[in-house]
Design an enzyme around this catalytic site. Structure first.
Site, PDB file in Angstrom:
ATOM      1  N   ASP B  25     -59.738 -28.357 -51.654  1.00 59.89           N
ATOM      2  CA  ASP B  25     -59.663 -29.658 -52.312  1.00 59.89           C
ATOM      3  C   ASP B  25     -58.221 -30.122 -52.187  1.00 59.89           C
ATOM      4  O   ASP B  25     -57.297 -29.380 -52.533  1.00 59.89           O
ATOM      5  CB  ASP B  25     -60.044 -29.562 -53.789  1.00 59.89           C
ATOM      6  CG  ASP B  25     -61.489 -29.150 -53.983  1.00 59.89           C
ATOM      7  OD1 ASP B  25     -61.827 -28.622 -55.047  1.00 59.89           O
ATOM      8  OD2 ASP B  25     -62.297 -29.342 -53.049  1.00 59.89           O
ATOM      9  N   GLU B 144     -73.555 -34.379 -55.472  1.00 68.85           N
ATOM     10  CA  GLU B 144     -73.058 -33.789 -56.724  1.00 68.85           C
ATOM     11  C   GLU B 144     -74.206 -33.919 -57.713  1.00 68.85           C
ATOM     12  O   GLU B 144     -74.572 -35.029 -58.105  1.00 68.85           O
ATOM     13  CB  GLU B 144     -71.824 -34.539 -57.202  1.00 68.85           C
ATOM     14  CG  GLU B 144     -70.630 -34.376 -56.268  1.00 68.85           C
ATOM     15  CD  GLU B 144     -69.545 -35.424 -56.498  1.00 68.85           C
ATOM     16  OE1 GLU B 144     -69.638 -36.143 -57.515  1.00 68.85           O
ATOM     17  OE2 GLU B 144     -68.628 -35.526 -55.657  1.00 68.85           O
TER      18      GLU B 144
END
Lengths: 209, 265
Positions: B25, B144
């Site tokens: 990330d 998600e």
């Protein structure tokens, strides 16, 4: 002083050739990217990359007038490497979206990996390659690859060459899939040597010679 | 195609090629990790970590630009270009990818696949268009998923902050029909907690689509990773375990092999 290892990578607008180019350069290749028949004809070594549909690939090669130059190059005996779609295009024909003619350099055809419950398509991931029974990798671009090494595959269609041209097989879903083919100076890899880590780079090196 | 028999052993069982993906990330210029309820922790230099994971045996790499939604764009092309020159396993990039042009630029920089969420929730036709131009194998649907009270999951965007109203499973099926070649499945509930994947979610998605499913978010131990594969994930994307040096990639692969998951050595 070592000679530059010149290699031409054919650009026919299909798939991402930059990874192939980076891998060749990393292993010492002096790479030219080209769609010019003249440059292709004079290449010391030729790589045909490609990802995607067989029909699109043949259409792009045809529109760029590259079909005959590729066939002619093969007759020179100089090293030729087809990767992924670039390997499949070597065969006589494919059943993808209706029967399409290929380059006809290696006898055989291209078929879809048959659907099966629970079998993920495309065939994606690291799968073991091994020579067909009675054969070895010796003398090929896979000479430094131990049998049953895992290489990176991502494809939904697979080449079915005549048996004598099989260089390496892999197995998926109970099917025997052609991982590499070879006919004289022409080699095809269904897996991506430029995406198969350090051992893939050895294949690239070996091709450069 | 002929059924395979090698040395008298049937190969019928080989239906899975498990992959261990190292996930980074990125909040440029840093590699970061989000911790639930805490925010972001800076881990270090993304390129350095990425190269190390490649050399340690990561099967693939995944870069997520986590502030992309703030700027409505992906800022990772430079990092991709820099690391792609030295990394020879597949690289997927996600976060803020909005258009065909964005995809083209990232692939040109050296990425092999792009992960799309917000852009395709807004305009699902982009999946069809992108898969036609670049091929399905390049187009990963990033989902998600957050549990609803009724036991189903809703799809979210923006790192689990924005509701979409879409049932996650239905959306995944639709996206695959439209050309998505893989699913990157993140559990919003489990991400950042290091307590395991949402195995019910993995079990719900795996059988429903013919394309590979990458479980992402929540792995806190090798056992969690093993459980993800056993629940049907084709690949797992791991961040915390590697960034916090809880286990090396070779050690994790060793544990997986012991557990019967045939990963690449």
């Amino acid at each position: 002083m070592s000679e530059a290892k010149k290699v031409v990578v054919v650009d026919y607008g299909v798939g991402n050739l930059h990874s192939v180019v980076k891998a060749l350069r990393h292993q010492g290749g002096d790479v030219t990217i080209s769609s010019d028949p003249g440059e292709i004809a004079k290449a010391e070594r030729l790589v045909l990359p490609g990802v995607g549909a067989f029909g699109d690939g043949m259409r792009e090669l045809t529109e760029r007038h590259l079909v005959e130059p590729l066939r002619a190059f093969v007759t020179t005996g100089r090293p030729f490497l087809g990767i992924c779609l670039g390997m499949q295009l070597l065969l006589d024909e494919s059943e993808e979206f209706g029967t399409r003619a290929g380059l006809g350099i290696v006898p055989g055809n291209v078929v879809a990996i048959p659907p099966k419950p629970g079998l993920k398509i495309p065939h994606i991931g690291w799968n073991e390659i091994a020579p067909p029974p009675g054969k070895s990798f010796a003398g090929s671009v896979l000479a430094e690859v131990p049998e049953r090494t895992r290489m990176y595959f991502v494809h939904s269609f697979a080449a079915v060459p005549h048996e004598e041209y099989r260089l390496a097989d892999t197995f998926y879903g109970g099917f025997r899939i052609s991982a590499a083919i070879r006919k004289d100076n022409v080699t095809g890899c269904q897996f991506h040597p430029e995406k198969s880590g350090p051992v893939g780079l050895r294949v690239v090196s070996h091709f450069l010679g | 195609m002929e059924a395979a028999v090698r040395e008298g052993v049937s190969e019928a069982a080989q239906v899975s090629l498990p992959r261990v993906i190292a996930r980074l990330d990125i909040k440029s210029p840093n590699l970061v990790k989000g911790i639930q309820l805490e925010g972001l922790r800076v881990i270090g230099d993304p390129a350095e970590h990425s190269l190390r994971y490649y050399h340690e045996g990561a099967d693939e790499l995944l870069y997520i630009d986590i502030v992309a939604s703030l700027y409505e764009r992906n800022s990772l092309a430079d990092l991709v270009e820099k690391t792609a020159a030295e990394i020879f396993v597949p690289l997927t990039v996600g976060g803020g990818i909005r258009s065909i042009d964005d995809i083209y630029k990232l692939l040109r920089a050296g990425a092999d696949k792009v992960a799309l969420n917000t852009a395709v929730v807004r305009k699902p036709e982009l999946i069809t268009e992108a898969s036609r131009i670049f091929g399905s194998q390049c187009i990963v649907l990033s989902v998600e998923a957050k549990r609803r009270a009724d036991g189903t999951w809703e799809a979210y965007t923006d790192n689990g902050r924005e509701k979409t109203g879409l049932d996650a499973i239905t959306w995944i099926r639709r996206a695959v029909d439209m050309g998505a070649g893989e699913i990157l499945l993140t559990s919003v509930d489990n991400e950042g907690r290091q307590k395991g994947f949402d195995l019910d979610l993995v079990r719900a998605v795996g059988p429903v689509v013919h394309v590979p499913v990458i479980a992402c978010g929540g792995a806190g131990s090798p056992e969690d990773v093993l459980a993800g594969f056993t629940a049907g994930a084709d690949a797992v994307a791991i961040a915390s375990l590697f960034h916090y040096k809880k286990i090396t990639i070779p050690a994790l692969k060793g544990r997986l092999a012991e557990g019967g998951i045939k990963v690449r050595k």
